[in-house]
Design a protein around this motif. Structure first.
Motif, mmCIF file in Angstrom:
data_model
loop_
_atom_site.group_PDB
_atom_site.id
_atom_site.type_symbol
_atom_site.label_atom_id
_atom_site.label_comp_id
_atom_site.label_asym_id
_atom_site.label_seq_id
_atom_site.Cartn_x
_atom_site.Cartn_y
_atom_site.Cartn_z
ATOM 1 N N ASP A 281 -7.745 -22.135 6.077
ATOM 2 C CA ASP A 281 -7.105 -20.866 6.400
ATOM 3 C C ASP A 281 -6.254 -20.982 7.659
ATOM 4 N N GLU B 230 -2.709 -22.397 -3.459
ATOM 5 C CA GLU B 230 -2.721 -21.360 -2.419
ATOM 6 C C GLU B 230 -4.108 -20.744 -2.274
ATOM 7 N N GLU B 231 -4.813 -20.594 -3.385
ATOM 8 C CA GLU B 231 -6.198 -20.124 -3.305
ATOM 9 C C GLU B 231 -7.056 -21.115 -2.514
ATOM 10 N N TRP C 226 -6.052 -23.412 -0.318
ATOM 11 C CA TRP C 226 -5.653 -23.470 1.088
ATOM 12 C C TRP C 226 -6.267 -22.307 1.872
ATOM 13 N N GLY C 227 -6.286 -21.122 1.262
ATOM 14 C CA GLY C 227 -6.899 -19.976 1.931
ATOM 15 C C GLY C 227 -8.391 -20.139 2.103
ATOM 16 N N LYS C 228 -9.037 -20.758 1.130
ATOM 17 C CA LYS C 228 -10.491 -20.910 1.164
ATOM 18 C C LYS C 228 -10.938 -21.969 2.162
#
Length: 420
Positions: free
Chosen positions: A237, A229-230, A232-234
């Motif tokens: 997004d 999840e980290e 994917w956000g980085k």
């Protein structure tokens, strides 16, 4: 009748299972048949032949003359690895003393100790090793069957399915939707579904940046979740949406003919759908009668020997062994323990205590790798984790690059270890 001392000892040993007829009758080399030429079976066959120094007659049965690894296949989907780099032949293994038979095992007679092949050949064995990987649970995803795999690929047996899924992703319209139906536990990993989502996102970011990815998941949580999840956000997004049971991930059906997913009764049109069904032991393990009600094959944790048949071993994805994941690293580790145990039974070689290990790497984006792993030891009822590790969120780019490079070295090393 008066028995000699030799007859008394032999009779007692046979009664307690300590004396194995194939090793003592002097009727040629003991025969070991290995079914499945991947990380488990390939390693077992090669180590049995190599370490016995010709004392064992080892035959490997594998339908495909060139094996395509599921591990690292996600990197091919992401455009980071050439397909040919996943493919490995058996010439070196054959040169090392293994008889390689490219055919499919269709039956096992455990009483007669024979394996029948699709081409009609019958192979006799003294010990049998099964490492056939996975098969799929019928109807585990309503609306999907193996017949639909050409429309909604699983790509969980590497080869044509891997290439098909990549072509379908590349053919998506701009702004289209890629859907993945994630498997329930336990499942083969790699190719992990969440790494796959990352690699699909990487590919789409280059060619189709407004596309969307939805992951429909019946699980409340998944391995390395915080790391994914980290990432994917980085890197991606807004592109990836994980839909868990709270939002309908456990109530999913598919309609291959209309390319739709149905979530809690509501149909949604998608442009590409990767259905990864629930999994079970490779079919030949069930045909051989070595699986239980779980669908997996129970084994003794100190040797990988079947709990159902003392002349059979089951390795890798198909086994029910305890805490180890269904990974190539695990299968390779288990195969070495099994080969040592079989060789000890048949040749009297030294038997060392079993120890196992595993590491699973995942790629979030180019040169951003994460990992988890453990060391394991057998206890009374299962293979148990005794020490574990996992990457941390927030690691710097240099460490993540080293983790990725470590995974490349592992791939080169394990494929050499399996195939020679």
């Amino acid at each position: 009748m008066i028995l000699t001392r030799r007859e008394l000892i032999a009779g007692s040993a046979a009664a307690t299972g300590l004396l194995y007829a194939p090793a003592v009758l002097g009727q040629g080399k003991p025969k070991v048949v290995v079914i499945g030429g991947g990380a488990g079976g390939g390693t077992a066959a090669r180590y049995l032949a190599k370490d016995s120094q010709g004392a064992l007659d080892v035959t490997l049965v594998e339908a495909d003359p060139v094996y395509t690894t599921c591990f690292f296949s996600n990197l091919h989907i992401g455009g980071l690895r050439d397909f040919d780099s996943l493919r490995h032949g058996y010439d070196k293994m054959a040169a090392g003393g293994v008889t390689v038979v490219n055919d499919r095992a269709t039956a096992v007679d455990r009483e007669a100790r024979t394996v029948t092949l699709a081409g009609g050949q019958v192979l006799a064995y003294d010990r049998l090793v099964l490492s056939p990987g996975i098969d799929f649970v019928e109807d585990s995803v309503p609306g999907w069957s193996l017949d639909a795999a050409e429309i909604m690929p699983h790509a969980y047996k590497a080869g044509p399915q891997t290439e098909l899924l990549k072509r379908m992703i590349q053919a998506m319209p701009q702004g289209g939707t890629f859907a993945m139906v994630a498997p329930p536990n336990p499942y083969r990993c790699p190719p992990g579904p969440y790494e796959r989502a990352s690699m699909v996102a990487h590919l789409l970011k280059q060619t189709n940046p407004t596309a969307k990815i939805i992951i429909l998941d019946a699980k409340e949580k998944f391995s390395k979740q915080a790391l994914f999840e980290e990432g994917w956000g980085k890197y991606y997004d807004g592109m990836i949406e994980w839909i868990n049971p709270e939002f309908g991930g456990a109530d999913v059906a598919v309609r291959p003919d209309s390319m739709e997913v149905v979530v809690e009764g509501v149909a949604q049109k998608v442009d590409c759908c990767n259905v990864i069904p629930a999994q079970t032991a490779g079919r030949i393990a069930a045909i051989a009668g070595l699986t239980d009600e779980s669908g997996w094959a129970p084994v003794h944790p100190d040797s990988m020997k079947s709990r159902i048949d003392g002349n059979a071993w089951v390795l890798g994805d198909s086994s029910a062994q305890g805490d180890m994941p269904k990974s190539a690293f695990s299968a390779n580790s288990q195969a070495k323990v099994a080969a040592m145990a079989i060789r000890a039974e048949l040749t009297g070689s030294r038997l060392f205590p079993a120890k196992y290990s595993n590491t699973c790497w995942s790629l979030l984006a180019p040169e951003d790798g994460v990992k988890l792993g453990a060391s394991y030891e057998p206890n009374d009822d299962r293979i148990a984790s005794v020490e574990s590790f996992i990457s941390d969120t927030g690691e710097d780019a240099a460490l993540r690059r080293r983790t990725y490079e470590e995974s490349l070295g592992w791939y080169a090393g394990i494929t050499a270890d399996i195939f020679g």
